[in-house]
Design a protein around this motif. Structure first.
Motif, short mmCIF file in Angstrom:
data_model
loop_
_atom_site.label_atom_id
_atom_site.label_comp_id
_atom_site.label_asym_id
_atom_site.label_seq_id
_atom_site.Cartn_x
_atom_site.Cartn_y
_atom_site.Cartn_z
N LEU A 124 -27.43 -15.03 59.82
CA LEU A 124 -26.63 -14.53 58.72
C LEU A 124 -27.31 -13.34 58.03
CD1 LEU A 124 -24.16 -14.73 56.96
CD2 LEU A 124 -25.34 -16.45 55.60
N ILE A 125 -28.57 -13.47 57.76
CA ILE A 125 -29.31 -12.37 57.11
C ILE A 125 -29.36 -11.17 58.04
CG2 ILE A 125 -31.59 -11.67 56.28
CD1 ILE A 125 -31.82 -14.50 55.07
N SER A 126 -29.53 -11.40 59.32
CA SER A 126 -29.55 -10.29 60.29
C SER A 126 -28.23 -9.54 60.30
CB SER A 126 -29.81 -10.82 61.70
OG SER A 126 -31.03 -11.48 61.75
N ILE A 127 -27.15 -10.27 60.29
CA ILE A 127 -25.83 -9.66 60.30
C ILE A 127 -25.64 -8.81 59.04
CG2 ILE A 127 -23.35 -10.11 60.18
CD1 ILE A 127 -24.03 -12.75 61.75
N LEU A 128 -25.98 -9.39 57.92
CA LEU A 128 -25.80 -8.67 56.66
C LEU A 128 -26.70 -7.43 56.59
CD1 LEU A 128 -25.60 -11.66 54.17
CD2 LEU A 128 -23.71 -10.30 55.10
N ASP A 135 -28.79 -4.00 51.62
CA ASP A 135 -30.25 -4.02 51.47
C ASP A 135 -30.69 -5.43 51.10
OD1 ASP A 135 -30.04 -4.35 48.65
OD2 ASP A 135 -30.03 -2.19 48.33
N SER A 136 -32.00 -5.65 51.11
CA SER A 136 -32.51 -7.02 50.90
C SER A 136 -32.15 -7.56 49.52
CB SER A 136 -34.01 -7.07 51.14
OG SER A 136 -34.68 -6.18 50.30
N GLN A 137 -32.07 -6.70 48.52
CA GLN A 137 -31.71 -7.16 47.17
C GLN A 137 -30.25 -7.63 47.13
OE1 GLN A 137 -33.86 -7.53 44.48
NE2 GLN A 137 -32.11 -8.69 43.75
N LEU A 143 -26.87 -14.51 48.73
CA LEU A 143 -27.32 -15.81 49.22
C LEU A 143 -28.13 -16.61 48.21
CD1 LEU A 143 -28.32 -14.79 52.85
CD2 LEU A 143 -26.16 -15.76 52.05
N LYS A 144 -28.30 -16.01 47.02
CA LYS A 144 -29.06 -16.67 45.95
C LYS A 144 -30.47 -17.03 46.41
CE LYS A 144 -25.10 -18.37 43.42
NZ LYS A 144 -23.92 -18.05 44.14
N MET A 145 -31.17 -16.01 46.91
CA MET A 145 -32.56 -16.14 47.37
C MET A 145 -33.37 -15.04 46.69
SD MET A 145 -31.88 -16.25 51.49
CE MET A 145 -33.57 -16.54 51.94
N SER A 146 -34.67 -15.08 46.88
CA SER A 146 -35.49 -13.98 46.40
C SER A 146 -35.49 -12.87 47.45
CB SER A 146 -36.92 -14.44 46.11
OG SER A 146 -37.61 -14.65 47.31
N SER A 147 -35.62 -11.64 46.99
CA SER A 147 -35.61 -10.52 47.94
C SER A 147 -36.86 -10.54 48.83
CB SER A 147 -35.49 -9.18 47.22
OG SER A 147 -36.54 -8.98 46.33
N LYS A 148 -37.95 -11.12 48.33
CA LYS A 148 -39.17 -11.26 49.15
C LYS A 148 -38.92 -12.19 50.34
CE LYS A 148 -42.66 -10.23 45.69
NZ LYS A 148 -43.85 -10.67 45.00
N LYS A 152 -39.08 -11.22 54.30
CA LYS A 152 -39.87 -11.98 55.28
C LYS A 152 -39.01 -12.36 56.48
CE LYS A 152 -43.08 -14.04 51.98
NZ LYS A 152 -43.45 -15.29 51.30
N ILE A 153 -37.79 -12.81 56.21
CA ILE A 153 -36.89 -13.21 57.29
C ILE A 153 -36.54 -12.00 58.14
CG2 ILE A 153 -34.56 -14.06 57.80
CD1 ILE A 153 -34.95 -16.01 55.43
#
Length: 178
Positions: A124-128, A135-137, A143-148, A152-153
């Motif tokens: 999912l992160i790869s697709i986005l 961008d990661s932010q 996804l309600k995660m931290s950009s760090k 990393k992913i």
């Protein structure tokens, strides 16, 4: 901005023109999520319907893509959960026009095969990141995660994709040499 104002007033034609490029990104994102074409079309339809209802709250055109992706991901998760709970779930019947519109995007490229072979949380992160170009932010917000954590992913995915690509290249080279 004029199209956005018209869409906010409920003009469906303005909305369709406004999201024309966005639909392709939504389709490709949903296509990574589901292999069944009916599921892809269904989650796109309900996501775009939700976006049309919520467009009144959109202030700038740049807000459309993250909002649409957010709706799409939520709908993909819901459909996936329903289908996993009930194998006899009735498939949504979609129009032939909708299916034909995305015909040229149906074939799966080698890159798409690599992405779909990743773990679900990486996929999912790869697709986005790689296909929707968020961008990661932005991904972290959706996804309600931290950009760090997202960074990393993305780094892990890059390493895995590089390994897959080099392994495929080595395999093709060995076949060629034989």
């Amino acid at each position: 901005m004029e199209l956005l104002e018209e869409a906010r007033k409920g003009n469906k034609e303005a909305f369709e023109e406004l999201i024309e490029d966005l639909q392709i990104k939504l389709y490709k994102t949903a296509r990574y999520y589901f292999t069944d074409e009916d599921d892809v079309i269904y989650v796109m339809q309900i996501s775009l319907k939700k976006l049309f209802k919520e467009i009144i709250n959109v202030k700038k055109e740049e807000q459309l893509m993250p909002l649409a992706i957010k709706f799409l991901i939520k709908n993909c998760e819901e459909v996936h959960l329903k289908k996993s709970k009930n194998k006899n779930w009735l498939k949504h019947i979609s129009s032939d026009d909708s299916k034909n519109k995305y015909e040229k995007y149906r074939s799966i490229s080698l890159e798409e095969q690599y992405i779909t072979s990743l773990k679900k949380e990486f996929r999912l992160i790869s697709i986005l990141y790689f296909y929707v170009c968020l961008d990661s932010q932005q991904i972290a917000n959706i996804l309600k995660m931290s950009s760090k954590d997202v960074d990393k992913i993305i780094d892990t995915v890059r390493e895995q994709l590089y390994e897959m690509i080099t392994n495929e290249g080595t395999k093709k080279y060995n076949e060629y040499v034989k």
